[in-house]
Design an enzyme around this catalytic site. Structure first.
Site, PDB file in Angstrom:
ATOM      1  N   SER A   1      74.374  10.397 -31.369  1.00  0.00           N
ATOM      2  CA  SER A   1      75.238   9.450 -32.088  1.00  0.00           C
ATOM      3  C   SER A   1      74.429   8.767 -33.179  1.00  0.00           C
ATOM      4  O   SER A   1      73.452   8.059 -32.899  1.00  0.00           O
ATOM      5  CB  SER A   1      75.788   8.396 -31.130  1.00  0.00           C
ATOM      6  OG  SER A   1      76.306   7.309 -31.888  1.00  0.00           O
TER       7      SER A   1
ATOM      8  N   HIS B   1      77.406  13.174 -33.883  1.00  0.00           N
ATOM      9  CA  HIS B   1      78.492  12.319 -33.405  1.00  0.00           C
ATOM     10  C   HIS B   1      78.557  11.090 -34.299  1.00  0.00           C
ATOM     11  O   HIS B   1      77.594  10.331 -34.387  1.00  0.00           O
ATOM     12  CB  HIS B   1      78.245  11.915 -31.950  1.00  0.00           C
ATOM     13  CG  HIS B   1      79.361  11.108 -31.346  1.00  0.00           C
ATOM     14  ND1 HIS B   1      80.502  11.671 -30.825  1.00  0.00           N
ATOM     15  CD2 HIS B   1      79.501   9.769 -31.183  1.00  0.00           C
ATOM     16  CE1 HIS B   1      81.296  10.711 -30.355  1.00  0.00           C
ATOM     17  NE2 HIS B   1      80.717   9.553 -30.573  1.00  0.00           N
TER      18      HIS B   1
ATOM     19  N   ASP C   1      80.476   7.598 -35.266  1.00  0.00           N
ATOM     20  CA  ASP C   1      81.336   6.557 -34.701  1.00  0.00           C
ATOM     21  C   ASP C   1      81.962   5.690 -35.784  1.00  0.00           C
ATOM     22  O   ASP C   1      81.245   4.972 -36.478  1.00  0.00           O
ATOM     23  CB  ASP C   1      80.528   5.672 -33.745  1.00  0.00           C
ATOM     24  CG  ASP C   1      80.106   6.413 -32.494  1.00  0.00           C
ATOM     25  OD1 ASP C   1      78.886   6.503 -32.237  1.00  0.00           O
ATOM     26  OD2 ASP C   1      81.002   6.909 -31.794  1.00  0.00           O
TER      27      ASP C   1
ATOM     28  N   MET D   1      84.322   2.591 -36.588  1.00  0.00           N
ATOM     29  CA  MET D   1      84.868   1.383 -35.954  1.00  0.00           C
ATOM     30  C   MET D   1      85.502   0.498 -37.028  1.00  0.00           C
ATOM     31  O   MET D   1      84.907   0.294 -38.075  1.00  0.00           O
ATOM     32  CB  MET D   1      83.750   0.617 -35.245  1.00  0.00           C
ATOM     33  CG  MET D   1      83.010   1.445 -34.218  1.00  0.00           C
ATOM     34  SD  MET D   1      81.612   0.538 -33.528  1.00  0.00           S
ATOM     35  CE  MET D   1      80.894   1.780 -32.468  1.00  0.00           C
TER      36      MET D   1
ATOM     37  N   HIS E   1      84.407  10.306 -34.207  1.00  0.00           N
ATOM     38  CA  HIS E   1      85.053   9.528 -33.141  1.00  0.00           C
ATOM     39  C   HIS E   1      85.703   8.291 -33.764  1.00  0.00           C
ATOM     40  O   HIS E   1      85.009   7.357 -34.167  1.00  0.00           O
ATOM     41  CB  HIS E   1      83.973   9.132 -32.119  1.00  0.00           C
ATOM     42  CG  HIS E   1      84.444   8.250 -31.009  1.00  0.00           C
ATOM     43  ND1 HIS E   1      83.559   7.579 -30.192  1.00  0.00           N
ATOM     44  CD2 HIS E   1      85.681   7.896 -30.589  1.00  0.00           C
ATOM     45  CE1 HIS E   1      84.247   6.856 -29.312  1.00  0.00           C
ATOM     46  NE2 HIS E   1      85.523   7.033 -29.532  1.00  0.00           N
TER      47      HIS E   1
ATOM     48  N   MET F   1      87.429   5.002 -33.610  1.00  0.00           N
ATOM     49  CA  MET F   1      87.761   3.803 -32.820  1.00  0.00           C
ATOM     50  C   MET F   1      88.507   2.858 -33.764  1.00  0.00           C
ATOM     51  O   MET F   1      88.009   1.792 -34.118  1.00  0.00           O
ATOM     52  CB  MET F   1      86.483   3.184 -32.261  1.00  0.00           C
ATOM     53  CG  MET F   1      85.853   4.002 -31.152  1.00  0.00           C
ATOM     54  SD  MET F   1      84.139   3.563 -30.839  1.00  0.00           S
ATOM     55  CE  MET F   1      83.326   4.623 -32.048  1.00  0.00           C
TER      56      MET F   1
ATOM     57  N   MET G   1      85.036   7.745 -22.600  1.00  0.00           N
ATOM     58  CA  MET G   1      84.124   6.626 -22.789  1.00  0.00           C
ATOM     59  C   MET G   1      83.515   6.213 -21.456  1.00  0.00           C
ATOM     60  O   MET G   1      84.237   5.936 -20.494  1.00  0.00           O
ATOM     61  CB  MET G   1      84.846   5.434 -23.440  1.00  0.00           C
ATOM     62  CG  MET G   1      85.374   5.713 -24.817  1.00  0.00           C
ATOM     63  SD  MET G   1      84.121   6.319 -25.953  1.00  0.00           S
ATOM     64  CE  MET G   1      82.904   5.004 -25.874  1.00  0.00           C
TER      65      MET G   1
ATOM     66  N   ASP H   1      80.588   9.712 -23.520  1.00  0.00           N
ATOM     67  CA  ASP H   1      80.113   8.881 -24.627  1.00  0.00           C
ATOM     68  C   ASP H   1      79.804   7.460 -24.189  1.00  0.00           C
ATOM     69  O   ASP H   1      80.706   6.697 -23.868  1.00  0.00           O
ATOM     70  CB  ASP H   1      81.199   8.870 -25.720  1.00  0.00           C
ATOM     71  CG  ASP H   1      80.740   8.190 -26.991  1.00  0.00           C
ATOM     72  OD1 ASP H   1      81.591   7.966 -27.864  1.00  0.00           O
ATOM     73  OD2 ASP H   1      79.538   7.911 -27.110  1.00  0.00           O
ATOM     74  N   GLY H   2      78.500   7.130 -24.185  1.00  0.00           N
ATOM     75  CA  GLY H   2      78.089   5.760 -23.906  1.00  0.00           C
ATOM     76  C   GLY H   2      77.139   5.662 -22.731  1.00  0.00           C
ATOM     77  O   GLY H   2      77.466   6.031 -21.610  1.00  0.00           O
TER      78      GLY H   2
HETATM   79  C1  DX5 Z   1      80.231   3.417 -28.654  1.00  0.00           C
HETATM   80  C2  DX5 Z   1      80.140   4.763 -29.327  1.00  0.00           C
HETATM   81  C3  DX5 Z   1      79.018   5.629 -28.802  1.00  0.00           C
HETATM   82  C4  DX5 Z   1      77.637   5.000 -28.918  1.00  0.00           C
HETATM   83  C5  DX5 Z   1      76.678   5.730 -28.013  1.00  0.00           C
HETATM   84  O1  DX5 Z   1      81.466   2.839 -28.880  1.00  0.00           O
HETATM   85  O2  DX5 Z   1      81.355   5.476 -29.225  1.00  0.00           O
HETATM   86  O3  DX5 Z   1      79.042   6.887 -29.445  1.00  0.00           O
HETATM   87  O4  DX5 Z   1      77.198   5.034 -30.227  1.00  0.00           O
HETATM   88  O5  DX5 Z   1      75.438   5.110 -28.035  1.00  0.00           O
HETATM   89  P1  DX5 Z   1      74.522   5.016 -26.738  1.00  0.00           P
HETATM   90  O6  DX5 Z   1      74.201   6.441 -26.344  1.00  0.00           O
HETATM   91  O7  DX5 Z   1      73.335   4.268 -27.220  1.00  0.00           O
HETATM   92  O8  DX5 Z   1      75.302   4.320 -25.664  1.00  0.00           O
HETATM   93 ZN    ZN Z   2      81.271   7.601 -29.946  1.00  0.00          ZN
END
Ligand code: DX5
Ligand code: ZN
Length: 215
Positions: A7, A32, A34, A36, A65, A67, A136, A174-175
């Site tokens: 990510s 990956h 993210d 947001m 991804h 969000m 998640m 993920d996470g």
């Molecule tokens: C959180 C994201 C993840 C995050 C993962 O909302 O969707 O992709 O960046 O990071 P780590 O592996 O550090 O939890």
């Molecule tokens: Zn993610």
């Protein structure tokens, strides 16, 4: 071998070129990314513009991804920016089937992301239409959080549902994925590992990616 998707949220934004070079030389499979919006999740990351830069920086698939609320308003923009896989959150899509059709009609692979509180059973009517479930294992919005242990049970439920329907959906976790919990995640039936801090905060990111890949 699992698919490993570092990510980029955890990358060094003052030296992204070096981090992309590292990933491109590594055995990582996907980027990956993210997205947001500060509404669906309490944080803001980046948008299509940065996805375009990552697209130019790599030949590896871009796993985007979303969000965000109302993802249908941005689906085409992410396609144009270079997304190969686009995941929307089931909690943000009252017309999920239409979202999935839109993503696929633009030639991308379609994913559905589910939050920790959302039951796997909510996916039962859409599973045959999608390529990937982004499960998640933390509440979305931040990297570096602790893996929610109950996720292992949810992975088993989802793999069972996929098998019973004769499907072979990618199960992406993920996470909070670490070298310690990754073996039990894979053993439960997941096949895609997202890793942010575990990769970018490690002393040797390429070696860490290789260790995740060797599971
Ligand atoms: C959180 C994201 C993840 C995050 C993962 O909302 O969707 O992709 O960046 O990071 P780590 O592996 O550090 O939890
Ligand atoms: Zn993610």
């Amino acid at each position: 071998m699992p698919i490993v998707a570092p990510s980029l949220l955890a990358a060094n934004y003052l030296n992204l070129e070096a981090d992309c070079k590292m990933l491109n030389e590594s055995v990582a499979d996907w980027y990956h990314l993210d997205i947001m919006d500060g509404r669906f999740v309490p944080n803001i990351s980046f948008g299509p513009m940065l996805v375009e830069f990552f697209r130019k920086a790599t030949k590896k698939p871009c796993d985007v991804h979303l969000m965000i609320l109302e993802p249908e308003k941005f689906t085409e923009e992410f396609k144009n920016a270079g997304a190969d896989i686009l995941s929307v959150h089931i909690e943000a899509c009252p017309n999920l089937h239409r979202n999935i059709q839109q993503i696929k009609s633009l030639g991308m692979k379609a994913g559905v992301a589910i939050n920790p509180h959302t039951p796997v059973s909510d996916l039962s009517e859409i599973l045959h239409d999608i390529d990937l479930v982004c499960m998640m294992s933390v509440n979305p919005g931040y990297g570096g959080q602790k893996f929610i242990a109950h996720t292992i049970e949810k992975i088993k439920q989802l793999r069972k549902m996929s098998n019973e329907k004769g499907l072979n959906v990618h199960i992406e976790i993920d996470g909070g994925v670490t070298l310690e919990n990754a073996p039990s995640i894979i053993a439960a039936g997941a096949d895609v590992l997202v890793a942010g801090n575990t990769v970018f905060k490690s002393a040797d990111p390429k070696a860490t990616i290789q260790l995740l890949k060797n599971l």
